[in-house]
Design a protein around this motif. Structure first.
Motif, PDB file in Angstrom:
ATOM      1  N   MET A 254      39.664  -5.697  18.444  1.00 38.71           N
ATOM      2  CA  MET A 254      38.447  -6.374  17.989  1.00 38.71           C
ATOM      3  C   MET A 254      38.770  -7.183  16.731  1.00 38.71           C
ATOM      4  O   MET A 254      39.508  -6.717  15.867  1.00 38.71           O
ATOM      5  N   TYR A 255      38.204  -8.376  16.669  1.00 39.86           N
ATOM      6  CA  TYR A 255      38.282  -9.185  15.468  1.00 39.86           C
ATOM      7  C   TYR A 255      36.961  -9.923  15.341  1.00 39.86           C
ATOM      8  O   TYR A 255      36.615 -10.733  16.214  1.00 39.86           O
ATOM      9  N   ALA A 256      36.218  -9.616  14.291  1.00 42.13           N
ATOM     10  CA  ALA A 256      34.889 -10.187  14.077  1.00 42.13           C
ATOM     11  C   ALA A 256      34.037  -9.958  15.326  1.00 42.13           C
ATOM     12  O   ALA A 256      33.805  -8.824  15.700  1.00 42.13           O
ATOM     13  N   ASP A 257      33.621 -11.025  16.001  1.00 43.41           N
ATOM     14  CA  ASP A 257      32.771 -10.853  17.191  1.00 43.41           C
ATOM     15  C   ASP A 257      33.549 -11.098  18.485  1.00 43.41           C
ATOM     16  O   ASP A 257      32.982 -11.368  19.526  1.00 43.41           O
ATOM     17  N   ASP A 258      34.867 -10.970  18.422  1.00 46.80           N
ATOM     18  CA  ASP A 258      35.719 -11.203  19.588  1.00 46.80           C
ATOM     19  C   ASP A 258      36.456  -9.912  19.929  1.00 46.80           C
ATOM     20  O   ASP A 258      36.910  -9.199  19.039  1.00 46.80           O
ATOM     21  N   SER A 259      36.554  -9.608  21.216  1.00 50.17           N
ATOM     22  CA  SER A 259      37.234  -8.386  21.658  1.00 50.17           C
ATOM     23  C   SER A 259      38.158  -8.701  22.820  1.00 50.17           C
ATOM     24  O   SER A 259      37.901  -9.608  23.603  1.00 50.17           O
ATOM     25  N   LYS A 260      39.215  -7.894  22.932  1.00 50.35           N
ATOM     26  CA  LYS A 260      40.166  -8.057  24.029  1.00 50.35           C
ATOM     27  C   LYS A 260      40.579  -6.688  24.542  1.00 50.35           C
ATOM     28  O   LYS A 260      40.798  -5.774  23.755  1.00 50.35           O
ATOM     29  N   VAL A 261      40.679  -6.573  25.858  1.00 52.88           N
ATOM     30  CA  VAL A 261      41.232  -5.383  26.491  1.00 52.88           C
ATOM     31  C   VAL A 261      42.599  -5.787  27.020  1.00 52.88           C
ATOM     32  O   VAL A 261      42.722  -6.776  27.738  1.00 52.88           O
ATOM     33  N   ILE A 262      43.617  -5.015  26.674  1.00 53.21           N
ATOM     34  CA  ILE A 262      44.971  -5.322  27.104  1.00 53.21           C
ATOM     35  C   ILE A 262      45.414  -4.178  28.010  1.00 53.21           C
ATOM     36  O   ILE A 262      45.549  -3.031  27.561  1.00 53.21           O
ATOM     37  N   ALA A 263      45.617  -4.489  29.286  1.00 54.48           N
ATOM     38  CA  ALA A 263      45.931  -3.461  30.266  1.00 54.48           C
ATOM     39  C   ALA A 263      47.262  -3.746  30.925  1.00 54.48           C
ATOM     40  O   ALA A 263      47.601  -4.892  31.198  1.00 54.48           O
ATOM     41  N   GLU A 264      48.011  -2.691  31.188  1.00 53.06           N
ATOM     42  CA  GLU A 264      49.244  -2.833  31.956  1.00 53.06           C
ATOM     43  C   GLU A 264      48.899  -3.002  33.424  1.00 53.06           C
ATOM     44  O   GLU A 264      47.815  -2.617  33.871  1.00 53.06           O
ATOM     45  N   VAL A 265      49.828  -3.555  34.175  1.00 52.35           N
ATOM     46  CA  VAL A 265      49.601  -3.791  35.595  1.00 52.35           C
ATOM     47  C   VAL A 265      49.361  -2.461  36.306  1.00 52.35           C
ATOM     48  O   VAL A 265      50.081  -1.504  36.124  1.00 52.35           O
ATOM     49  N   CYS A 266      48.327  -2.454  37.091  1.00 53.28           N
ATOM     50  CA  CYS A 266      47.983  -1.291  37.907  1.00 53.28           C
ATOM     51  C   CYS A 266      47.792  -1.833  39.315  1.00 53.28           C
ATOM     52  O   CYS A 266      47.147  -2.871  39.495  1.00 53.28           O
ATOM     53  N   GLU A 267      48.356  -1.181  40.301  1.00 52.65           N
ATOM     54  CA  GLU A 267      48.331  -1.711  41.673  1.00 52.65           C
ATOM     55  C   GLU A 267      46.948  -2.149  42.137  1.00 52.65           C
ATOM     56  O   GLU A 267      46.794  -3.174  42.755  1.00 52.65           O
ATOM     57  N   ASP A 268      45.930  -1.342  41.831  1.00 55.63           N
ATOM     58  CA  ASP A 268      44.592  -1.689  42.304  1.00 55.63           C
ATOM     59  C   ASP A 268      43.687  -2.192  41.184  1.00 55.63           C
ATOM     60  O   ASP A 268      42.537  -2.525  41.415  1.00 55.63           O
ATOM     61  N   GLY A 269      44.191  -2.232  39.958  1.00 52.83           N
ATOM     62  CA  GLY A 269      43.413  -2.742  38.841  1.00 52.83           C
ATOM     63  C   GLY A 269      42.278  -1.838  38.410  1.00 52.83           C
ATOM     64  O   GLY A 269      41.433  -2.226  37.608  1.00 52.83           O
ATOM     65  N   CYS A 270      42.248  -0.623  38.928  1.00 53.61           N
ATOM     66  CA  CYS A 270      41.107   0.259  38.695  1.00 53.61           C
ATOM     67  C   CYS A 270      40.921   0.627  37.227  1.00 53.61           C
ATOM     68  O   CYS A 270      39.802   0.732  36.760  1.00 53.61           O
TER      69      CYS A 270
END
Length: 129
Positions: free
Chosen positions: A43-59
């Motif tokens: 999170m930075y101010a009013d911006d957020s990011k989710v950083i995910a590793e590759v998952c076969e089904d993206g679940c």
């Protein structure tokens, strides 16, 4: 000049725009947003990011998106699906489609190849655009 003042008004909710306390109160308000998420959350101010590793089904990433949407609904914050984007990194990434449910409608998140983040352009191939 300088001797003109506004009328006093009661503030029943929210924070006056441009106030010194506004950013601090916002950070306090959203401080628990990443609780319970499976992936890295920045999170930075009013911006957020989710950083995910590759998952076969993206679940795992889709579950985090659902949890973020549930948090927003609980705390009456509008999540703008039009501003939410997915960036797929790597040649072996399965490029899964992710979505946000808005009522009876399922909004598929847009895919981007380049985004500006704090003045730096990030690309999905990590090269100059």
């Amino acid at each position: 000049m300088g001797d003109i003042v506004s009328e006093w008004r009661d503030i029943l909710s929210g924070v006056p725009q441009g106030s010194v306390l506004g950013p601090l109160l916002f950070v306090i308000y959203i401080n628990d947003l990443p609780d319970g998420l499976e992936n890295v959350f920045k999170m930075y101010a009013d911006d957020s990011k989710v950083i995910a590793e590759v998952c076969e089904d993206g679940c795992n990433l889709q579950r985090d998106i659902v949890r973020i949407k549930e948090w927003c609904d609980k705390w009456s914050m509008c999540l703008n699906a039009g501003k939410c984007k997915i960036m797929h990194f790597g040649s072996k990434n399965p490029n899964i489609e992710y979505y946000i449910d808005k009522g009876n409608e399922r909004v598929v998140l847009g895919v981007t190849e380049a985004e500006k983040d704090l003045g730096v352009i990030i690309t999905n191939n990590c090269k100059n655009k």
